[in-house]
Design a protein around this motif. Structure first.
Motif, mmCIF file in Angstrom:
data_model
loop_
_atom_site.group_PDB
_atom_site.id
_atom_site.type_symbol
_atom_site.label_atom_id
_atom_site.label_comp_id
_atom_site.label_asym_id
_atom_site.label_seq_id
_atom_site.Cartn_x
_atom_site.Cartn_y
_atom_site.Cartn_z
ATOM 1 N N LYS A 98 -10.703 -84.846 -59.265
ATOM 2 C CA LYS A 98 -10.418 -83.526 -58.696
ATOM 3 C C LYS A 98 -10.605 -82.425 -59.747
ATOM 4 C CE LYS A 98 -6.499 -85.200 -57.058
ATOM 5 N NZ LYS A 98 -5.156 -85.279 -56.483
ATOM 6 N N ARG A 99 -11.734 -82.422 -60.371
ATOM 7 C CA ARG A 99 -12.046 -81.429 -61.403
ATOM 8 C C ARG A 99 -11.934 -80.039 -60.764
ATOM 9 N NH1 ARG A 99 -14.261 -77.115 -64.203
ATOM 10 N NH2 ARG A 99 -15.356 -77.759 -66.084
ATOM 11 N N PHE A 100 -11.233 -79.136 -61.421
ATOM 12 C CA PHE A 100 -10.963 -77.814 -60.837
ATOM 13 C C PHE A 100 -12.172 -76.890 -60.954
ATOM 14 C CE2 PHE A 100 -8.494 -73.606 -61.370
ATOM 15 C CZ PHE A 100 -8.595 -73.327 -60.008
ATOM 16 N N ARG A 108 -1.626 -76.562 -69.130
ATOM 17 C CA ARG A 108 -2.711 -76.222 -68.195
ATOM 18 C C ARG A 108 -3.904 -77.161 -68.417
ATOM 19 N NH1 ARG A 108 -4.356 -70.027 -68.746
ATOM 20 N NH2 ARG A 108 -2.087 -69.931 -68.594
ATOM 21 N N TYR A 123 -5.176 -75.041 -54.608
ATOM 22 C CA TYR A 123 -5.334 -76.134 -55.582
ATOM 23 C C TYR A 123 -4.055 -76.368 -56.377
ATOM 24 C CZ TYR A 123 -7.246 -78.623 -59.674
ATOM 25 O OH TYR A 123 -7.482 -79.524 -60.678
ATOM 26 N N GLN A 129 -12.692 -72.931 -65.334
ATOM 27 C CA GLN A 129 -12.491 -72.915 -63.875
ATOM 28 C C GLN A 129 -13.683 -72.315 -63.128
ATOM 29 O OE1 GLN A 129 -9.226 -69.828 -62.657
ATOM 30 N NE2 GLN A 129 -8.789 -70.617 -64.676
ATOM 31 N N TYR A 130 -14.378 -71.388 -63.760
ATOM 32 C CA TYR A 130 -15.594 -70.866 -63.113
ATOM 33 C C TYR A 130 -16.842 -71.587 -63.638
ATOM 34 C CZ TYR A 130 -12.759 -67.310 -60.856
ATOM 35 O OH TYR A 130 -11.823 -66.682 -60.060
ATOM 36 N N THR A 170 -13.123 -68.794 -55.759
ATOM 37 C CA THR A 170 -12.854 -67.426 -55.300
ATOM 38 C C THR A 170 -13.119 -66.463 -56.452
ATOM 39 O OG1 THR A 170 -11.098 -68.402 -53.972
ATOM 40 C CG2 THR A 170 -11.161 -65.997 -54.115
ATOM 41 N N LEU A 171 -13.777 -65.357 -56.146
ATOM 42 C CA LEU A 171 -14.199 -64.469 -57.231
ATOM 43 C C LEU A 171 -13.021 -63.669 -57.784
ATOM 44 C CD1 LEU A 171 -17.558 -63.118 -55.745
ATOM 45 C CD2 LEU A 171 -17.129 -65.187 -57.065
ATOM 46 N N PRO A 172 -13.024 -63.455 -59.092
ATOM 47 C CA PRO A 172 -11.896 -62.765 -59.724
ATOM 48 C C PRO A 172 -12.043 -61.245 -59.694
ATOM 49 C CG PRO A 172 -13.425 -63.477 -61.410
ATOM 50 C CD PRO A 172 -14.004 -63.930 -60.083
ATOM 51 N N ASN A 213 -12.864 -73.220 -59.549
ATOM 52 C CA ASN A 213 -12.358 -72.059 -58.825
ATOM 53 C C ASN A 213 -13.520 -71.409 -58.085
ATOM 54 O OD1 ASN A 213 -11.159 -69.686 -58.012
ATOM 55 N ND2 ASN A 213 -10.065 -69.371 -59.933
ATOM 56 N N THR A 267 -10.873 -69.570 -68.344
ATOM 57 C CA THR A 267 -11.665 -68.852 -67.340
ATOM 58 C C THR A 267 -13.025 -69.524 -67.132
ATOM 59 O OG1 THR A 267 -10.563 -66.811 -67.966
ATOM 60 C CG2 THR A 267 -12.652 -66.596 -66.776
ATOM 61 N N LEU A 311 -8.101 -61.283 -67.098
ATOM 62 C CA LEU A 311 -7.454 -62.488 -67.595
ATOM 63 C C LEU A 311 -6.506 -62.218 -68.751
ATOM 64 C CD1 LEU A 311 -8.976 -63.525 -70.517
ATOM 65 C CD2 LEU A 311 -10.853 -63.672 -68.918
ATOM 66 N N TRP A 321 -5.422 -80.150 -65.950
ATOM 67 C CA TRP A 321 -6.816 -80.179 -65.488
ATOM 68 C C TRP A 321 -7.501 -81.495 -65.855
ATOM 69 C CZ3 TRP A 321 -8.075 -74.516 -67.368
ATOM 70 C CH2 TRP A 321 -7.679 -73.616 -66.369
ATOM 71 N N PRO A 356 -6.342 -62.229 -61.152
ATOM 72 C CA PRO A 356 -6.127 -61.994 -59.717
ATOM 73 C C PRO A 356 -7.465 -62.168 -58.982
ATOM 74 C CG PRO A 356 -5.360 -60.135 -61.044
ATOM 75 C CD PRO A 356 -6.074 -61.041 -61.968
ATOM 76 N N PHE A 357 -7.396 -62.437 -57.686
ATOM 77 C CA PHE A 357 -8.627 -62.611 -56.910
ATOM 78 C C PHE A 357 -9.040 -61.320 -56.225
ATOM 79 C CE2 PHE A 357 -7.114 -67.149 -56.762
ATOM 80 C CZ PHE A 357 -8.147 -67.649 -57.539
ATOM 81 N N ALA A 358 -10.329 -61.215 -55.979
ATOM 82 C CA ALA A 358 -10.874 -60.086 -55.218
ATOM 83 C C ALA A 358 -11.365 -60.629 -53.876
ATOM 84 C CB ALA A 358 -12.040 -59.458 -55.973
ATOM 85 N N SER A 381 1.613 -71.598 -65.901
ATOM 86 C CA SER A 381 0.204 -71.923 -65.674
ATOM 87 C C SER A 381 -0.040 -72.115 -64.191
ATOM 88 C CB SER A 381 -0.183 -73.212 -66.389
ATOM 89 O OG SER A 381 -0.635 -72.909 -67.672
ATOM 90 N N CYS A 391 -7.046 -67.774 -63.554
ATOM 91 C CA CYS A 391 -7.110 -66.955 -64.769
ATOM 92 C C CYS A 391 -6.911 -65.475 -64.514
ATOM 93 C CB CYS A 391 -8.435 -67.195 -65.461
ATOM 94 S SG CYS A 391 -9.861 -66.713 -64.469
#
Lengths: 517, 119
Positions: A390-392, A378, B64, A343-344, A396-398, A394, A340, A409, A382, B39-41, B119, B37
């Motif tokens: 292309k380092r990941f 995984r 991605y 990616q964030y 979009t907010l979880p 993320n 987590t 998670l 990465w 779900p998305f909001a 994954s 990791c």
């Protein structure tokens, strides 16, 4: 002629009596319930506060003398560490990210503990526990101060140490430890004592301090190690207080048992969820590992905690709920948490990375049931992607859990391939949870948790941008604006460790210290 | 149970629909793809067609992943609050019965993540 001479000094026992309980008095023109308004509403019944056994016999004057001596030694070591550029002796600059997590996530909790114990130390009608809580309150503010002083040295050289207090109330992952403590200090005095005094300080504290302090020792961080050792004698006192509180409450009235049991269930689960951050730190952030999270859980909870709950069985207390799930999850949560943060990593106030080959092999060995099957593919993917540029990240907010505020998670008990979803309808709205534990905690007091300041929702409401930002303006970059609001500097405090300023500076400075070039 | 309190204890929920400037929250998870990791909001207008959500919103979040390009949306299985559910792609989110803070998931048969590891 014989003269009666008054003894100049009181004996130890008398002195203790006079300087603690002797300071109490019975009010004559105010009612007890007006002086102690929070003593009864939680439903805990106390019939005789004098039955409280003081777990340690310390008077205030002795406290000051003893603590001053410890503090003098601590600051001498911290000064020597700073003057000798001790920061260049740590194993690897990646280690510093564990220290950043500690400063931003844990040290502010010491301060909150100070506030909590000060409050409780005012509100208990018994003089014995009031004095004990007063001392613990002072311990906690000292710990906050010594930690901040020790770690401030790193702020001269490395990123991410600059604004922990500001970050605590804003940054998404810091809402996890923050909301944990806010939940405790907004509870009544008895719940606070079971939450922090017992569940956290007594049962879970070893899982927090041993990893960080031993981690510091293993990784050459003398400064952090020293404040850990300095705090240790206080922690021993805190643990004794935590245990005494539970026994005292349970011995006072049989009606107290179900209330205390529910608090133990709740606060063990809440504490365990916060410790996810520690598990991740142990398995991924220490260049030189001490033990795995799984091993730590087995030693400090399953063995030591198991013995404790056997001991408490004579009061009718059973072990906390959801232990089966925790036992299954010990193979998983540290990997899920690091994935987590990786990616964030653009929105964190520290650097993240993928483990190297040797570290992956260590993880395989420590987690034979889970790492190679679920997490290695995984991480390797990465790593390959990052090598290709292309380092990941993320963007979009979880979705977050309404109770623990951790992104959703965690996986189903028994199935690490399925995210665990739980939901509740309350007053026409839906609320979502990461687990049965978090769901049940909400269901018991929904009025409290509907107020949760969930960072993701707050961002979407537009409450997490710096003053003057205009989300309707063309080219508005929400992530950039949120980072400004956090006081996280893009490209310095966040992103991958590889190529970071910390990495470059550390290599250069250590090179100067050890080579002639 | 109700919270134990000395006085009336009533506070407005922090996430009431009116606070989202006309949008409503929708949570979307992709089964067997835990590289994301959690779900998305998403804050989305209730009038948004379901198809637009799938074609314009999801790629930015899930694109991605190498499996994403292989999805056959006609065969995707959907779940709402964990129960099987069939969306109408041409209707809006609201007309599909999706309200504030609803959670949906989709499963894409045959696609099970990096090296089949979910994954």
């Amino acid at each position: 002629m014989d003269m009666q001479v008054a003894k100049k000094k009181l004996g130890l026992k008398e002195r203790y009596q006079v300087m603690t309980r002797g300071l109490d008095w019975t009010p004559s023109y105010q009612k007890m319930e007006d002086i102690y308004p929070y003593a009864a509403y939680e439903g805990i019944k106390i019939h005789d506060w004098d039955k409280w056994e003081d777990p340690f016999r310390l008077t205030m004057d002795a406290y000051w003398k003893y603590q001053a001596e410890k503090e003098r030694k601590l600051y001498a070591i911290i000064d020597a560490y700073a003057q000798n550029n001790g920061h260049l002796n740590v194993t690897d600059a990646r280690y510093l990210n564990a220290v950043k997590l500690f400063l931003t996530g844990i040290s502010p909790l010491e301060y909150m503990a100070h506030r909590g114990f000060a409050h409780v130390g005012r509100q208990f009608p018994g003089a014995g526990p009031r004095v004990a809580c007063l001392m613990q309150s002072i311990d906690e503010i000292r710990h906050a101060q010594t930690q901040i002083h020790s770690l401030s040295n790193y702020n001269k050289y490395y990123n991410g140490f600059h604004d922990f207090r500001h970050m605590l109330e804003r940054v998404w992952y810091l809402s996890v430890p923050r909301s944990f403590f806010d939940d405790a200090v907004t509870a009544g005095p008895f719940e606070f004592m079971v939450a922090i005094g017992f569940s956290f300080e007594y049962v879970l504290t070893n899982l927090l301090f041993v990893p960080f302090v031993s981690g510091a020792a293993y990784n050459g961080d003398m400064g952090t190690m020293t404040f850990g050792f300095s705090a240790q004698s206080d922690e021993a006192r805190h643990m004794t207080l935590g245990l005494e509180v539970i026994k005292f409450i349970l011995e006072q009235d049989p009606d107290n048992l179900p209330i205390v049991q529910r608090w133990i269930d709740k606060w063990m689960w809440r504490g365990y969820r916060v410790l996810t951050l520690v598990g991740m730190m142990m398995d991924y952030m220490l260049p030189k590992r001490i033990m795995s999270w799984k091993e730590a859980w087995e030693v400090y909870f399953e063995e030591n905690g198991g013995a404790l709950f056997k001991d408490l069985a004579r009061y009718g207390i059973r072990p906390p709920k959801w232990l089966d799930q925790i036992s299954f999850d010990k193979d998983h949560i540290s990997h899920q948490a690091w994935a987590t943060f990786y990616q964030y990593g653009a929105a964190a106030a520290f650097n993240t990375w993928t483990p190297n080959d040797e570290e992956m092999d260590w993880l395989s060995q420590k987690y034979p049931n889970s790492f190679d099957k679920y997490y290695r593919p995984r991480l390797e993917y990465w790593r390959e992607q990052a090598a290709q540029g292309k380092r990941f990240y993320n963007k979009t907010l979880p979705m977050l859990c309404q109770t623990c505020q951790i992104p959703m998670l965690f996986t189903e008990p028994g199935d690490p391939t399925k995210i665990c979803y739980r939901e509740v309808d309350y007053q026409g709205s839906k609320y979502h949870f990461c687990s049965d534990g978090c769901k049940e905690i909400f269901e018991y007091e929904p009025e409290k948790y509907v107020q949760a300041w969930l960072p993701v929702h707050q961002i979407y409401q537009g409450n997490c941008f710096p003053e003057g930002a205009d989300p309707t303006a063309e080219g508005f970059d929400p992530l950039a604006e949120v980072l400004k609001y956090y006081h996280v500097e893009m490209g310095r405090d966040n992103l991958d460790f590889e190529g970071s300023e910390d990495q470059k500076n550390f290599d250069q400075w250590r090179g100067q210290a050890t080579k002639n070039a | 149970m109700a919270v134990a309190a000395l006085r009336k204890y009533e506070f407005e929920p922090a996430d009431a629909p009116a606070k989202f400037h006309g949008a409503q929250l929708l949570y979307v998870g992709w089964e067997d793809h835990l590289m994301f990791c959690a779900p998305f909001a998403f804050p989305l207008p209730p009038t948004m067609p379901f198809r637009a959500m799938v074609e314009q919103v999801l790629p930015g979040a899930f694109g991605y992943h190498p499996d994403f390009a292989r999805i056959d949306w006609a065969k995707a299985e959907w779940f709402k609050s964990g129960r099987p559910w069939t969306p109408d792609f041409d209707k809006s989110l609201a007309d599909n019965g999706l309200g504030h803070k609803d959670v949906i998931r989709f499963r894409t048969q045959g696609l099970t993540g990096i090296a089949g590891s979910c994954s």
